[in-house]
Design a protein around this motif. Structure first.
Motif: not given
Ligand SMILES: Cc1ncc(COP(=O)(O)O)c(C=O)c1O
Length: 390
Positions: A24-45
Motif C-alpha cells: 500500500i500503495p500499489e506500484g513502484p516504491p513510493s520513496w524517494p518520490l518520483a519528483d520531477l523537480a529532483v530529476q531536473q536538478a539531477l539533469e542540470a547538475a
C-alpha cells in the motif's frame, strides 16, 4: 520484513499472515518520490558538470537556503545526521569527561555521538505522550559535569522547547536539538531546530528531505559555526555533503512545508479512524502553537490487551501491505559504566518494547490509500482482539 511466528491461536490463521511485503500503495516504491523537480536538478547538475566537482554552487546555496528557512544566520552541511550530532557537540566545546543529557529512548547513534567525543550520556525518561525527552526531569539530572542536552523530537511528538530552553539557560546547559525526524516542524511558534544552540538535520535515504545520505547543522552562534567549519576542514572538507546531494535537496526544501501539511492532514484522518482501538495508544502530543513534521506515525502496542506479541501484530500488518515496524531499542539496558541514569526510565523501557511505527511515505498518498491503511489496522486489530477472546 519478518513473517509472523506461528500463533498459538487458530483464529489468527484467518488473516493473510504470511510473506507480506508492503504493497500500500500499489506500484513502484513510493520513496524517494518520483519528483520531477529532483530529476531536473539531477539533469542540470549533469549538464553543467557540477555533479563531479569538489566545489560548486549547490552546497553553498543549500546552506544559505537552510539558514534562511530556519531563520538562523549559519548553516553547515555534512555527511550525515549522526555525524552532525557529534559535530554540534564538538562545536559547543563539550569535552571528554563532560556529561550530556539524553532521553532513555532515542536514535542509537545519538548515544554513540556523545561517547565518540569522550563525554558520558546521562539518561532521563521520556514523556510517554510524545515519546521524547521529558523536560520536567532534566533539572534533577544536572550534575557538576553536565554541559549539554541532546534532544530529539521523535515519531510525531514534539518537546516543549520553551521550558527546556528556560531550564538550560538557568542551569548553564547548551542544547543540541535533533530535528532529523521533524524538518519543518513548528514548536510554540518557532521552527523546530531554532530553539537549540545547534539544530541538527539528516538527509538520509528515508528522511523527509533526502539525498540518500547527508546532514547539516544550523546555529545562530558564529563562534559555534566557525568551530564546526574548522573541525570539518581537515586539509579538505573531510565530512562533506556533495554538490550532487545538495542539488537534489534544493527543490525538496521548496516543497517541504506543503508536503508536511499534506502529511499532517492524512495523519489526522488516519489517527481518527483508529483512535478508539483498544491496546493501541497514539503518540501525538505537541505543545501549543505547534505542528509536527511527520517522519513516522507511532502507537504503543499493549501486548497485555491482545495476548499476542508486537512482532506478530507487525507481521500481520505487513501482510496486509502496510509498511510498519518496531521502534528504537533505546538505552535502558546500557550498563552504568557507559552512562548515568536518572530514575527508573520506565517509559523509555516501555517505548522500546511497545512502539510501532508507520513509515511516512504513505502519508503523501490519496485518501483512498489512507483508507486502506486504516482498514488494515481495523482488520488486524479485530482478528487480534477476537483471538484474545477465545
Ligand atoms: C532522531 C534521529 N537522529 C539522528 C539520525 C541520524 O541521521 P543519519 O541517518 O543521517 O545519520 C536519525 C536517523 O534515523 C534519527 O532518527
Amino acid at each position: 520484513m519478518g513473517t509472523m511466528r506461528e500463533s498459538a491461536n487458530p483464529r489468527l490463521r484467518n488473516l493473510a499472515l504470511f510473506g507480506g511485503e508492503p504493497t500500500i500503495p500499489e506500484g513502484p516504491p513510493s520513496w524517494p518520490l518520483a519528483d520531477l523537480a529532483v530529476q531536473q536538478a539531477l539533469e542540470a547538475a549533469f549538464a553543467d558538470g557540477s555533479w563531479g566537482r569538489y566545489h560548486g554552487p549547490h552546497v553553498r546555496t543549500l546552506e544559505s537556503r537552510l539558514a534562511e528557512y530556519q531563520d538562523a544566520p549559519f548553516a553547515l552541511c555534512c555527511c550525515s545526521g549522526t555525524f552532525a550530532v557529534e559535530l554540534a557537540l564538538r562545536a559547543l566545546l563539550v569535552k571528554p569527561g563532560d556529561e550530556v543529557i539524553l532521553a532513555g529512548y532515542d536514535f542509537s547513534g545519538n548515544f554513540r555521538s556523545i561517547e565518540s567525543i569522550g563525554a558520558r550520556p546521562v539518561l532521563v525518561d521520556i514523556d510517554p505522550a510524545s515519546s521524547s525527552l521529558d523536560v520536567t526531569l532534566v533539572e534533577r539530572a544536572v550534575g557538576p559535569d553536565t554541559r549539554a542536552v541532546v534532544v530529539s523530537h521523535l515519531h510525531g511528538g514534539l518537546v516543549p522547547m520553551s521550558s527546556l530552553r528556560e531550564i538550560a539557560d538557568r542551569r548553564g546547559l547548551q542544547i543540541v536539538e535533533d530535528v532529523c525526524q521533524t524538518p519543518g516542524g513548528q514548536i510554540e511558534g518557532r521552527r523546530a531546530g531554532q530553539w537549540g544552540d545547534v539544530g541538527v538535520f539528516s538527509f538520509g535515504g528515508s528522511k523527509l528531505l533526502t539525498a540518500g545520505r547527508g546532514g547539516a547543522i544550523v546555529t545562530a552562534r558564529e563562534e559555534v559555526y566557525q568551530r564546526a567549519k574548522s573541525f570539518c576542514e581537515q586539509g579538505n572538507n573531510a565530512f562533506p555533503l556533495s554538490e550532487l546531494q545538495a542539488a537534489v535537496l534544493l527543490p525538496q526544501i521548496a516543497q517541504l512545508d506543503a508536503r508536511n501539511a499534506i502529511r499532517r492532514d492524512n495523519a489526522k484522518f488516519l489517527r481518527e479512524k483508529v483512535r478508539r482501538l483498544s491496546g493501541l495508544a497514539p503518540i501525538d502530543s505537541t505543545p501549543n502553537e505547534s505542528a509536527a513534521a511527520l517522519f513516522k506515525l507511532a502507537w504503543l502496542f499493549d501486548e497485555a490487551v491482545f495476548a499476542e506479541s508486537r512482532e506478530n501484530f507487525l507481521a500481520a500488518m505487513r501482510a496486509e501491505g502496510v509498511a510498519i515496524d518496531a521502534g528504537f531499542r533505546g538505552f535502558t539496558k546500557r550498563g552504568s559504566s557507559r552512562c548515568r541514569r536518572v530514575g527508573e526510565l520506565e517509559h523509555s523501557a516501555r517505548a522500546a518494547e511497545s512502539t510501532i511505527l508507520l513509515h511516512h511515505p504513505v502519508l503523501l498518498e490519496s485518501r483512498s490509500t489512507i483508507e486502506r491503511v486504516a482498514a488494515a489496522f481495523l482488520k488486524v486489530h479485530a482478528a487480534f482482539s477476537e483471538s484474545n477472546a477465545t
